[in-house]
Design an enzyme around this catalytic site. Sequence first.
Site, mmCIF file in Angstrom:
data_model
loop_
_atom_site.group_PDB
_atom_site.id
_atom_site.type_symbol
_atom_site.label_atom_id
_atom_site.label_comp_id
_atom_site.label_asym_id
_atom_site.label_seq_id
_atom_site.Cartn_x
_atom_site.Cartn_y
_atom_site.Cartn_z
ATOM 1 N N LEU A 39 46.734 64.069 -22.346
ATOM 2 C CA LEU A 39 45.458 64.140 -23.068
ATOM 3 C C LEU A 39 44.387 63.247 -22.447
ATOM 4 C CD1 LEU A 39 46.822 64.148 -26.726
ATOM 5 C CD2 LEU A 39 46.379 66.079 -25.203
ATOM 6 N N HIS A 40 43.153 63.706 -22.586
ATOM 7 C CA HIS A 40 41.995 62.940 -22.136
ATOM 8 C C HIS A 40 40.922 63.057 -23.211
ATOM 9 C CE1 HIS A 40 40.491 66.920 -21.231
ATOM 10 N NE2 HIS A 40 41.511 67.129 -20.409
ATOM 11 N N GLY A 42 38.405 64.826 -23.520
ATOM 12 C CA GLY A 42 38.070 66.198 -23.930
ATOM 13 C C GLY A 42 38.937 66.640 -25.106
ATOM 14 N N HIS A 43 40.242 66.416 -25.013
ATOM 15 C CA HIS A 43 41.137 66.787 -26.122
ATOM 16 C C HIS A 43 40.805 65.967 -27.377
ATOM 17 C CE1 HIS A 43 43.905 67.587 -22.555
ATOM 18 N NE2 HIS A 43 43.949 68.743 -23.191
ATOM 19 N N LYS A 155 35.628 74.487 -22.307
ATOM 20 C CA LYS A 155 35.873 74.435 -20.854
ATOM 21 C C LYS A 155 36.648 75.679 -20.428
ATOM 22 C CE LYS A 155 38.190 72.203 -17.181
ATOM 23 N NZ LYS A 155 39.435 72.993 -17.213
ATOM 24 N N ASP A 156 37.593 76.110 -21.271
ATOM 25 C CA ASP A 156 38.340 77.350 -21.020
ATOM 26 C C ASP A 156 37.646 78.452 -21.834
ATOM 27 O OD1 ASP A 156 40.864 76.378 -19.497
ATOM 28 O OD2 ASP A 156 40.612 74.976 -21.141
ATOM 29 N N ARG A 193 44.338 68.441 -15.022
ATOM 30 C CA ARG A 193 44.630 68.707 -13.610
ATOM 31 C C ARG A 193 43.745 67.895 -12.668
ATOM 32 N NH1 ARG A 193 45.838 74.362 -15.546
ATOM 33 N NH2 ARG A 193 48.028 74.718 -15.007
#
Length: 286
Positions: A39-40, A42-43, A155-156, A193
Amino acid sequence: MTAASPLPIVRTPAELRAAVAAWRAKDRKVGFVPTMGALHEGHLSLVRQARKSADRVVASVFVNPKQFAPTEDLDRYPRQEARDAELLAGAGCGLLFAPGPETMYPQGFSTRIQVDGPSRGLETDFRPQFFEGVATVVAKLLILAGADVAVFGEKDYQQLLVVKRLARDLDIPTRIVGGATVREADGLAMSSRNAYLGPEERRIAGRLNHVLAEAADKARKGALVATAEGWARGALAAAGFGTVDYVAIRRADDLAPFAAGAVDAPARILAAAWLGKTRLIDNLAL
Ligand code: PAF
C-alpha cells in the site's frame, strides 16, 4: 482474527461476513476498498474517502493470480501484510480481509466473469487475461463484503468503468465510486509497481503525466485526436520511454473512440508505456 495486528485481520468469507454483519446489526454503513497490498498513499486516500461515506471500512489485500499472465510479475509483486495492516489502521480502516489463493479459488473453482463494453481495447489489447481476472475477483469481493460503497482508484480508469458495469449488470447493490489519483511531487501516479523502477527510470517516469497533460491540452484546443495521440507517443519516446502500448483519447463515460476524430464530449487521455521491465499506466481528464 489475528490479535497481534494493529487492526483485525480475517481470512475467510465466513469471518468477513460475520464481522460485517456485526457492524450492520449496529446500523453502521460499510465502505470497502479492495487492494493487492504493497500500500501507498494512493490506497490510503481511497480508505479515507470510503470513511467519509461509511461508518466502518473494510479493505482487502489479495494478490489475485487470475489477473496476471504467466509472463507477468505475480511472483515478485511486493507482499508486506504487516506494514499494510499498520497503514490501513492509521487511515481509519476497521478490518482487513486477507485471504489466501486457496480460499478465493478452492479446488474445482470454475467461474469466470467477462465484462464486455468498457473492457474492449486499451488494456485488453495488451493484457487479454486482465479484466476477466479482475472482474472475477471483484465480483467475489463485492458480494462477500456486502458494502454500501466501494472505492476504486481512477488511476486504473478502465478498470473503474469495468467494475461499475459489472456491479450494474449483476445488480450488486454496492455503490462504486472513483478516487482521485495521488501523485508524487513530479507528477508520477503512485503505484505499487513504481518500486521496480531504477533511479534513471524513476526520473523518466515523472514525464508520463506531463506528456499526457500537454497532449490533452492540444486536443482540448482543437487538435485532432490522432494528432494529439501521435504527438504524445513521440514525446514519450523522446523522454526515454521504451515501447508505448497505447496513448488514446476516448469518451470518458464508455471509452469509445471519438467518431468524428475530434473531442466533442467529456474525454479522458489514457496511456500505457514501458520503462525497462516496468509497465506504467496513467490517465487524465481532458
Ligand atoms: O486495482 C487493483 O489493485 C486490483 O486490480 C483489484 C481491484 C484489487 C482486483 O484485484
